[in-house]
Design an enzyme around this catalytic site. Structure first.
Site, PDB file in Angstrom:
ATOM      1  N   ASP A   1     -17.659  57.647 -33.250  1.00 32.01           N
ATOM      2  CA  ASP A   1     -16.994  58.676 -34.056  1.00 32.01           C
ATOM      3  C   ASP A   1     -16.888  59.931 -33.181  1.00 32.01           C
ATOM      4  OD1 ASP A   1     -16.591  59.487 -37.274  1.00 32.01           O
ATOM      5  OD2 ASP A   1     -17.165  61.165 -35.971  1.00 32.01           O
TER       6      ASP A   1
ATOM      7  N   HIS B   1     -23.834  61.754 -40.281  1.00 30.04           N
ATOM      8  CA  HIS B   1     -24.377  63.125 -40.264  1.00 30.04           C
ATOM      9  C   HIS B   1     -25.548  63.314 -41.226  1.00 30.04           C
ATOM     10  CE1 HIS B   1     -21.077  64.420 -37.781  1.00 30.04           C
ATOM     11  NE2 HIS B   1     -20.158  64.231 -38.702  1.00 30.04           N
TER      12      HIS B   1
ATOM     13  N   ASP C   1     -11.894  58.893 -35.555  1.00 29.49           N
ATOM     14  CA  ASP C   1     -11.321  60.232 -35.469  1.00 29.49           C
ATOM     15  C   ASP C   1     -11.162  60.738 -34.031  1.00 29.49           C
ATOM     16  OD1 ASP C   1     -14.086  60.306 -35.506  1.00 29.49           O
ATOM     17  OD2 ASP C   1     -14.219  61.568 -37.302  1.00 29.49           O
TER      18      ASP C   1
ATOM     19  N   HIS D   1     -17.277  62.960 -33.814  1.00 28.74           N
ATOM     20  CA  HIS D   1     -18.292  63.982 -34.082  1.00 28.74           C
ATOM     21  C   HIS D   1     -19.669  63.444 -33.698  1.00 28.74           C
ATOM     22  CE1 HIS D   1     -14.833  64.642 -36.838  1.00 28.74           C
ATOM     23  NE2 HIS D   1     -14.942  65.857 -36.319  1.00 28.74           N
TER      24      HIS D   1
HETATM   25  C1  9RB Z   1     -17.264  74.774 -41.464  1.00 25.91           C
HETATM   26  C2  9RB Z   1     -17.691  73.903 -40.514  1.00 25.91           C
HETATM   27  C3  9RB Z   1     -17.040  70.338 -40.762  1.00 25.91           C
HETATM   28  C4  9RB Z   1     -16.301  70.032 -39.627  1.00 25.91           C
HETATM   29  C5  9RB Z   1     -16.024  68.698 -39.310  1.00 25.91           C
HETATM   30  C6  9RB Z   1     -16.482  67.670 -40.112  1.00 25.91           C
HETATM   31  C7  9RB Z   1     -16.194  66.277 -39.703  1.00 25.91           C
HETATM   32  C8  9RB Z   1     -16.902  65.236 -40.120  1.00 25.91           C
HETATM   33  C9  9RB Z   1     -16.662  63.886 -39.631  1.00 25.91           C
HETATM   34  C10 9RB Z   1     -17.229  67.983 -41.229  1.00 25.91           C
HETATM   35  C11 9RB Z   1     -17.490  69.315 -41.567  1.00 25.91           C
HETATM   36  C12 9RB Z   1     -18.638  74.587 -39.802  1.00 25.91           C
HETATM   37  C13 9RB Z   1     -16.240  74.531 -42.500  1.00 25.91           C
HETATM   38  C14 9RB Z   1     -19.376  74.049 -38.671  1.00 25.91           C
HETATM   39  O1  9RB Z   1     -15.599  63.333 -39.583  1.00 25.91           O
HETATM   40  N1  9RB Z   1     -17.699  63.242 -39.162  1.00 25.91           N
HETATM   41  O2  9RB Z   1     -17.623  62.016 -38.598  1.00 25.91           O
HETATM   42  N2  9RB Z   1     -17.363  71.658 -41.102  1.00 25.91           N
HETATM   43  N3  9RB Z   1     -17.299  72.619 -40.273  1.00 25.91           N
HETATM   44  N4  9RB Z   1     -18.766  75.806 -40.293  1.00 25.91           N
HETATM   45  N5  9RB Z   1     -17.956  75.947 -41.296  1.00 25.91           N
HETATM   46  C15 9RB Z   1     -17.815  77.138 -42.088  1.00 25.91           C
HETATM   47 ZN    ZN Z   2     -16.162  62.159 -37.405  1.00 26.78          ZN
END
Ligand code: 9RB
Ligand code: ZN
Length: 373
Positions: free
Chosen positions: A180, A143, A268, A182
């Site tokens: 992955d 990311h 994941d 995501h």
């Molecule tokens: C929040 C949001 C995230 C959601 C999923 C991941 C996964 C990462 C991974 C990281 C951050 C959003 C808390 C959108 O495993 N990558 O491979 N955050 N999500 N908005 N808000 C408030």
């Molecule tokens: Zn992921």
């Protein structure tokens, strides 16, 4: 020769602290702090299973070094490097950019060791010291953007290693396959206009980042057609993932004819993962790895490098990871996935019509990937 394997104890010490899921802990508000989702367990337990199963005995351990400024600057802005370094000196560390990517004091060095792990694995493959390689690195990378970290990622491990492969080893065309769950938005952004990098991401439709990874995102300018997204519906299982490999990923690779294949290897999409809603088991991870190995053997002398990304079930990621690493090493240990019998048979593992429809659209786009001249 052998399969290269990167691990460093400091990967397990990358400190993401606590939170209450996606919000900060706040006891009086009813938000009891828990370990951050991106905690060490799924990775340290995979490393320990690789050792206990005996698989490690057949691998060539590769020791990572910290990625240098010169290497990181192949992808990132100097301002990002300086911000991470400055926050890394604070007693309680900092965050790589989006508020979801925390690190403790010294986090800069561990994140550099993670990017350095992807570089070490890639260099070993390209220098012919190993047949292929698995970098079990942490923090993840897919990311991360040039100017900031994001989604638990600090530096773009795979993209940095890819640029090092170009700069130092003369690699031209290369492909990144990101399974992955995501969207690999960072890798996509970094290579969006690059005609020599095919970036394929298979992910749960419109999850993280939001509104990212659509079929219509296909690259720009000279890079048109070299970005390929496969946004699968939630609930996709082994049947859907194997169909994606057969109908989209392998045909796209065969058209593009990369000199090196890199895999952003998150786990994941596994059926027990808390951060997604897919159903993949070790059976499919093993088969998917075999398909990529065969493709690499045909297209690029077997040159393939896996770099670990997400995956948060501490009980199941180790068995999925072991399946991948065994396949790379061409061996099978005496340790079997104890859950496969149950999880391979649950309802919905077969390819479903609504999944097949998306895969057919992506397969059509794979047919438009610019062929090697
Ligand atoms: C929040 C949001 C995230 C959601 C999923 C991941 C996964 C990462 C991974 C990281 C951050 C959003 C808390 C959108 O495993 N990558 O491979 N955050 N999500 N908005 N808000 C408030
Ligand atoms: Zn992921």
């Amino acid at each position: 020769m052998a399969t290269g394997y990167v691990w460093h104890e400091l990967y397990g010490w990358h400190d993401t602290g606590t939170s209450a899921g996606f919000v900060y802990g706040n006891g009086p508000a009813g938000l009891q702090p828990a370990l951050h989702y991106e905690s060490p367990d799924s990775k340290t337990r995979l490393h320990e299973l690789v050792a206990v199963s005996g698989v490690a005995d057949g691998l060539m351990a590769l020791r990572p070094e910290r990625a240098t400024d010169e290497e990181l600057l192949l992808v990132h802005d100097r301002a990002h490097l300086e911000r991470v370094a400055a926050e890394s000196r604070l007693p309680k560390g900092g965050d790589a950019g989006d508020g979801f990517s925390p690190f403790g004091q010294g986090g800069d060095e561990i994140a550099r060791l993670s990017a350095g792990g992807a570089i070490a694995a890639t260099s070993a493959v390209l220098e012919g010291r190993v047949d292929n390689a698995y970098a079990l690195v942490r923090p993840p990378g897919h990311h991360a953007l040039p100017h900031m970290g994001m989604g638990f990622c600090i530096f773009a491990n795979v993209a940095v290693a890819a640029r090092v492969a170009r700069a130092r080893h003369g690699v031209g065309r290369l492909a990144v396959v990101d399974w992955d769950v995501h969207h690999g938005n960072g890798t996509q952004a970094i290579f969006y206009d690059d005609p020599d990098t095919l970036a394929i991401s298979i992910h749960q439709d419109n999850w993280f980042p939001p509104d990212s990874g659509h079929l219509r995102e296909r690259g720009i300018g000279a890079g048109e057609g070299t970005t390929l997204n496969v946004p699968l519906p939630p609930g996709s299982g082994n049947g859907a993932y194997l169909a994606v490999m057969e109908q989209v990923v392998v045909p796209a690779l065969e058209r593009f004819r990369p000199e090196l294949i890199m895999v952003a290897c998150g786990f994941d999409a596994n059926v027990l993962d808390p951060l997604a809603r897919m159903m993949v088991t070790s059976t499919a991870y093993r088969a998917m790895t075999g398909m990529l190995l065969d493709t690499a053997a045909t297209l690029c002398d077997g040159r393939i490098v896996f770099s670990h990304e997400g995956g948060y079930s501490e009980v199941y990621v180790p068995f999925c990871g072991l399946a991948v690493i065994e396949t790379l090493a061409g061996s099978k240990s005496s340790v079997d996935d104890p859950f496969a019998g149950l999880l391979d048979g649950i309802g919905g593992q077969a390819l479903q019509p609504h999944q097949a429809a998306v895969i057919a659209e992506a397969a059509a786009l794979a047919g438009d990937v610019p062929p090697a001249r």
